[in-house]
Every structure is written in structure tokens, then in C-alpha cells.
Motif scaffolding. Structure first.
Motif, short mmCIF file in Angstrom:
data_model
loop_
_atom_site.label_atom_id
_atom_site.label_comp_id
_atom_site.label_asym_id
_atom_site.label_seq_id
_atom_site.Cartn_x
_atom_site.Cartn_y
_atom_site.Cartn_z
N GLN A 70 0.79 -1.23 0.00
CA GLN A 70 0.00 0.00 0.00
C GLN A 70 0.82 1.28 0.00
O GLN A 70 2.00 1.29 0.36
CB GLN A 70 -0.92 0.01 1.21
N THR A 71 0.13 2.36 -0.37
CA THR A 71 0.73 3.70 -0.36
C THR A 71 0.41 4.38 0.96
O THR A 71 -0.49 3.96 1.70
CB THR A 71 0.19 4.55 -1.51
N THR B 225 4.44 2.99 8.67
CA THR B 225 5.34 2.63 7.58
C THR B 225 6.72 2.30 8.13
O THR B 225 7.15 2.86 9.14
CB THR B 225 5.48 3.79 6.57
N GLY C 102 9.90 2.77 2.28
CA GLY C 102 9.33 2.81 0.95
C GLY C 102 10.15 1.97 -0.01
O GLY C 102 11.38 1.99 0.04
N VAL D 86 7.37 2.42 -6.65
CA VAL D 86 6.21 3.16 -7.15
C VAL D 86 5.60 2.37 -8.29
O VAL D 86 6.32 1.85 -9.14
CB VAL D 86 6.63 4.56 -7.65
N ARG E 119 -6.78 9.18 -6.22
CA ARG E 119 -5.64 9.04 -7.12
C ARG E 119 -6.11 8.99 -8.57
O ARG E 119 -5.52 9.64 -9.45
CB ARG E 119 -4.87 7.78 -6.75
N TYR F 235 3.04 8.28 -4.79
CA TYR F 235 2.40 7.09 -4.23
C TYR F 235 3.38 5.92 -4.15
O TYR F 235 3.30 4.94 -4.89
CB TYR F 235 1.18 6.71 -5.07
N VAL F 236 4.29 6.02 -3.21
CA VAL F 236 5.27 4.96 -2.97
C VAL F 236 4.61 3.81 -2.22
O VAL F 236 3.80 4.02 -1.32
CB VAL F 236 6.46 5.50 -2.15
N ASN F 237 4.94 2.58 -2.58
CA ASN F 237 4.45 1.41 -1.87
C ASN F 237 5.39 1.10 -0.70
O ASN F 237 6.60 0.96 -0.89
CB ASN F 237 4.38 0.20 -2.80
#
Length: 261
Positions: free
Chosen positions: A79-80, A97, A100, A103, A136, A217-219
Motif C-alpha cells: 500500500q501507499t 510505515t 518505501g 512506485v 488518485r 504514491y510509494v508502496n
């Protein structure tokens, strides 16, 4: 005698308090592509470091968070940050988090038109129904000039937040995992890249509109406050951001997935 002493020394090195040291088990949730594939890549590396990685594959975005919060899983990777923040606020959870990793540029796909300019008045657009993913999709449509939002920066926008819709586009809101299944039924389908890849789409080639490499929007690898700094989680974080993973992402996904480190 020397052999006996050597055996004793080896046994002592392998035991603590009379018990053989076992690898620490780490159970991590992931969606199939690319998350589970990346985790599979680093399993051997983690095994050498004393971490037994077990990957639980999910096809939805809810249970991976619920089960980490309930301590049925140790962490998840899918997820982001906007999605996580929205989930925590909506569910009363406190997931955090860790690091990261990559993306996945979000894109719009169609089997009915070859460009956004071909979209007719009243065309149907399928978008995710989850807050951050809905926002998004709409932000990307706004960037493409198809709509204007009341708040142009609203990352949690829904169709109700559209101020201008010149082509009178009709929006069909579905769970993210369902979106590839309706590609034949709608004029434009806004699909998360992991699901697009699973459906055999190539975002770099097939998307009519797609986020750039500057996507925010990095995972992330996500865990709980009580375990995010644990030795096993930190070893996982290090492995996920290794040169091996960067090379794997760049070669396997050809721009559909981009390293974020």
C-alpha cells in the motif's frame, strides 16, 4: 579427543540454553504482483540472516491491514501512504510505515478507444471505490484535463468532489481488484498497476494516461509500532531496498514498477 572437542564446540555455537537456535519466522502479507514476487526474491537472503519469511498472498486491500493490526500477521507490503492514513483513520488502527520500496504508476486503460480524445460525451469511467485510490484516479483524470475537482489537491476525492465534467463522464466505482474484470464493459478503466500487471496489461505500453515517475504514491512495507524496529523487520526492510531488488524491479517490470530508493 580433538574430534569430540570440535563437535562440542560446534554444538555450543548452535545452541542457546540447550536449544538449537531456529530461524525467526516473519509472516508478511502481500498482493501477488509485484509485491509477492519481490518478497519471493529475497527469501533466500533472509534465510541466511536467520529470518524465515512466510508470504501470505491477498487479493484485497483490507484484510492485510486488519490481520497485521490483530497480530495475526507481522507486516504487509502492498500500500501507499495516503491509503494507509485513510485506513487508519477509518478503522481506528495505528499501523506505521517501515520503508518505501517502489512506485507503481497508476494508469487508465481502454479496449474501446485508443486515446482520451476519443472519449465521447457520457462515456463510462471505472475507478476504485477506496478513498485514496479513488482520489488518485480522479487526480490523474484532472491532470489529463478531463475533469476539475473542487479542491485540485484532494487526495481523497470521490466523484461527488468534481466541480467540472465537460464530457459528462459517468463514474462506476468498484473495488480495485474488480477493475480489470470490467475493462470490456467501460470506456476507460482506472486500474492500480499491481492489478493491471496481473491482468496481463503493460502499463508502460497499454495505458492511455499514466502517472509519471514523480508519483508520490510509494508502496511501503508496513508494520505495527510494537514490532517495526524488531531485528527481523529491519532485516526485511534492508533486503527490500537492496541493489538486488532494484535490479530485479528494473529488469522484470520494464518501467511498470519503479524503485523508490
Amino acid at each position: 579427543m580433538k574430534k569430540a572437542l570440535l563437535f562440542s564446540a560446534l554444538a555450543a555455537a548452535l545452541t542457546v540454553g540447550g536449544f538449537v537456535q531456529a530461524a525467526e519466522k516473519l509472516v508478511v502479507a502481500a498482493t501477488p504482483v509485484p509485491h509477492a514476487e519481490i518478497l519471493e526474491l529475497i527469501k533466500p537472503t533472509l534465510a541466511k540472516e536467520g529470518v524465515d519469511l512466510e508470504i501470505k498472498v491477498f487479493t484485497d486491500y483490507v484484510q492485510p491491514n486488519v490481520q497485521v493490526d490483530q497480530k495475526r500477521l507481522d507486516a504487509n507490503y502492498f500500500q501507499t501512504l495516503p491509503y494507509l492514513k485513510n485506513f487508519n483513520e477509518g478503522k481506528g488502527t495505528n499501523l506505521v510505515t517501515v520503508i518505501g520500496v517502489h512506485v507503481e504508476p497508476f494508469g487508465g486503460y481502454s479496449k474501446k478507444v485508443k486515446s482520451l480524445a476519443e472519449l465521447k460525451e457520457g462515456a463510462t469511467v471505472a475507478i476504485p471505490n477506496e478513498g485514496s485510490n479513488s482520489g488518485r484516479a480522479l487526480l490523474l483524470l484532472q491532470k489529463a484535463g478531463l475533469i476539475t475537482l473542487k479542491d485540485p489537491q484532494n487526495a481523497l476525492a470521490t466523484p461527488k468532489d468534481i466541480a467540472e465534467n465537460p464530457k459528462k463522464l459517468k463514474f462506476r466505482e468498484l473495488e480495485s481488484a474488480m477493475l480489470p474484470r470490467v475493462l470490456d464493459q467501460v470506456d476507460l478503466d482506472m486500474i492500480n498497476t499491481n492489478y493491471a500487471l496481473e491482468a496481463g496489461l503493460n502499463p508502460a505500453k497499454d495505458a492511455l494516461v499514466i502517472e509519471g515517475s514523480d508519483s508520490p504514491y510509494v508502496n511501503f512495507l508496513v508494520a505495527r509500532p510494537d514490532n517495526k524496529d524488531s531485528d527481523a523487520i529491519q532485516k526485511l526492510a534492508k533486503a527490500l531496498t537492496s541493489p538486488e531488488v532494484k535490479t530485479f524491479i528494473e529488469k522484470k517490470y520494464s518501467g511498470a514498477v519503479l524503485p523508490a530508493f
